[in-house]
Scaffold this active site. Structure first.
Site, PDB file in Angstrom:
ATOM      1  CG  ASP A 212      -1.884   1.109   1.307  1.00  0.00           C
ATOM      2  OD1 ASP A 212      -2.728   1.190   0.406  1.00  0.00           O
ATOM      3  OD2 ASP A 212      -1.819   1.907   2.261  1.00  0.00           O
ATOM      4  CD  GLU A 285      -2.232   2.082  -3.459  1.00  0.00           C
ATOM      5  OE1 GLU A 285      -3.381   2.511  -3.560  1.00  0.00           O
ATOM      6  OE2 GLU A 285      -1.552   2.226  -2.427  1.00  0.00           O
TER       7      GLU A 285
END
Length: 537
Positions: A212, A285
């Site tokens: 993330d 990401e």
């Protein structure tokens, strides 16, 4: 155009189709209205039969759930909302029995404010080793904020820390919610802790990690003010630059994102994964500003892959789709990388709705998906898209996204509504209870349940099953070279090995190139109708 020979290796992830599971919205095993790990385990045969190769689970770690698990209080345990470590072990084992790889989310940019480190930092006070694990800064002489940075979720990216008698007034940085304090990656304790987290889950058998906010972690050391383009605000720049895409991106000053030091972190992680067997992988990401900066994350000694959001951000335009294909293939080719493609996830409006909604949006969504699945590399699907689910207009009283709570606007709840499995009314088989789940489901979803669409040749589910089955026949053998074809301004077409993919983004039927159609997103005759894609060989 093509990829380097390095990419000809056959690691499982290079051509995989990965299905994203948002745990609280996938399947509820205990009837409390929230999805959980036993619920996921019970539905794994469905995913095997759908034809995907891997699953990626959004966070299930111990968390106060202020941002639905992206605020982690303990990276090495399961939140009771989702089950236990034993449930996680059972899920991983069952997935592997079914031939599915398991990717778990890792959140290294920030922790929860309930993490033991942050509680210790608040207790220890300014100048302490405990505070050095996070980004604390003194207030200005007039009590002003350390800089002008804004939170992705709205408002300043700084919150005042409680100060004891005689202590300096300090603020802590949170590029997301105030309950998600940013870690100080210049402190070696932080890097060491995450290496241990990687090993903990690798030892339990996971096959990879989705990282993330991989472009975060490091900030420019001086924490200078952000230079904001005239006519914009620091708040809008923050929203566009993280994992909540709102508009087409342009180059901006971003002292809080994509700093060069992040790559040292991922080189270290790469060495950790390399010590485990089974082609363990990790995918970034990384909301970078150019294809070239995205490709930097997938150099041979860093990430296996990075999410390519350019396909998701493109509008319904043959020219834009073609440019995404061209730019992506050229960029990853420079570093021997493997491309990825995605149309929806838990942070964006579902692509059926983005493409116009209703029958038009669904037709376009299927056509874009079919085109994407023909490209080399791997594809990521978001739960429910195989049912053709649209974005749901969630009533304000049911919204729980911190983006909405902080700003009173927008929010991502509409793509997170629990998916329907069976029956004619909510909760549509989502769990054993009879009540609405944590976000209420629409009352018109009976035709789009898994049960209703199974066996219906015209359903979106059966289309996905057919497309994934057909893709398996050429995904690893068609090669990685893509030849874009000129078939008109409203058509994006390319040839990859024996397969030709054609997408009509215009308003009139177009002639098909030579070859026989073996799969299409809608009815096809001698010509390809608007908002339709086809594969030919």
């Amino acid at each position: 155009m093509g990829l380097n020979d390095q990419t000809r290796r056959q690691e499982w992830w290079r051509h995989a189709v990965t299905y994203q599971i948002y745990p609280r919205s996938f399947a509820d095993g205990n009837g409390d209205g929230v999805g959980d790990l036993p619920g996921i385990t019970s539905r794994l045969p469905y995913l095997r039969d759908l034809g995907v190769d891997a699953i990626w689970l959004s966070p299930f770690y111990t968390s106060p759930q202020r941002d639905h698990g992206y605020d982690v209080a303990d990276y090495r345990d399961i939140d009771p909302l989702f089950g236990t470590l034993s449930d996680a072990d059972d899920m991983i084992e069952r997935a592997h029995e079914l031939g599915l790889k398991v990717i778990v989310d890792l959140v290294p940019n920030h922790t929860s404010s309930e993490h033991e480190w942050f509680r210790a930092a608040l207790a220890a006070g300014p100048g302490s080793p405990e505070r050095d694990r996070y980004v604390f800064r003194d207030a200005g002489p007039d009590g002003s904020l350390p800089n002008n940075w804004m939170s992705v979720f709205g408002g300043p990216a700084w919150t005042q820390a409680p100060a004891g008698p005689g202590e300096k007034e300090q603020y802590y940085l949170h590029l997301f919610d105030s309950s998600q304090p940013d870690l100080n990656w210049r402190n070696p304790e932080v890097g060491d802790m995450f290496v241990e987290v990687l090993r903990f889950w690798l030892d339990r058998g996971v096959d990879g990690f989705r990282v993330d906010v991989a472009h975060g972690l490091f900030k420019e050391e001086g924490l200078r003010d952000q230079v904001v383009e005239a006519g914009r605000t620091a708040s809008s720049d923050a929203r566009d630059a993280a994992d909540v895409p709102m508009v087409e991106r342009t180059l901006r000053d971003e002292p809080m994102w994509d700093q060069p030091e992040v790559h040292d972190v991922y080189r270290r992680w790469h060495e950790v994964l390399a010590k485990y067997d089974g082609d363990r992988m990790f995918v970034a990401e990384a909301w970078t500003q150019t294809p070239e900066s995205m490709a930097a994350y997938v150099r041979p000694d860093e990430f296996s892959q990075a999410f390519n959001f350019a396909w998701l951000l493109a509008s319904w335009s043959a020219e834009e789709f073609a440019e995404v294909v061209r730019g992506t293939m050229e960029a990853v080719g420079l570093v021997g990388g493997s491309p990825t493609w995605v149309l929806s996830n838990h942070d964006v409006v579902r692509h059926v709705t983005r493409y116009g909604g209703g029958a038009l949006g669904l037709a376009r969504a299927k056509a874009a998906t079919l085109t994407m699945l023909a490209l080399p590399g791997s594809a990521y699907l978001y739960q429910g898209e195989e049912l053709g689910l649209p974005e749901v207009d969630v009533a304000a009283e049911h919204k729980q996204d911190p983006l909405f709570i902080r700003t009173g606007e927008g929010g991502r709840d509409g793509c997170r509504v629990p998916i329907p499995w069976s029956g004619a009314a909510a909760p549509y088989g989502f769990g054993p209870g009879g009540e609405q789940p944590w976000i209420p489901q629409p009352d018109d979803w009976a035709p789009v349940t898994v049960e209703a669409e199974t066996g219906d040749a015209d359903s979106t589910l059966e289309f996905y099953r057919a497309a994934l089955a057909a893709r398996r026949t050429f995904a690893t053998s068609a090669g990685d070279d893509v030849e874009l074809l000129e078939l008109g301004a409203d058509v994006v077409a390319f040839r990859r090995g024996p397969v030709t993919a054609v997408l009509n983004c215009g308003t009139e039927p177009v002639a098909l190139p030579a070859g026989s159609v073996f799969l299409a997103s809608g009815p096809v005759g001698d010509t390809l109708p608007p908002d339709t894609a086809a594969w030919l060989r």
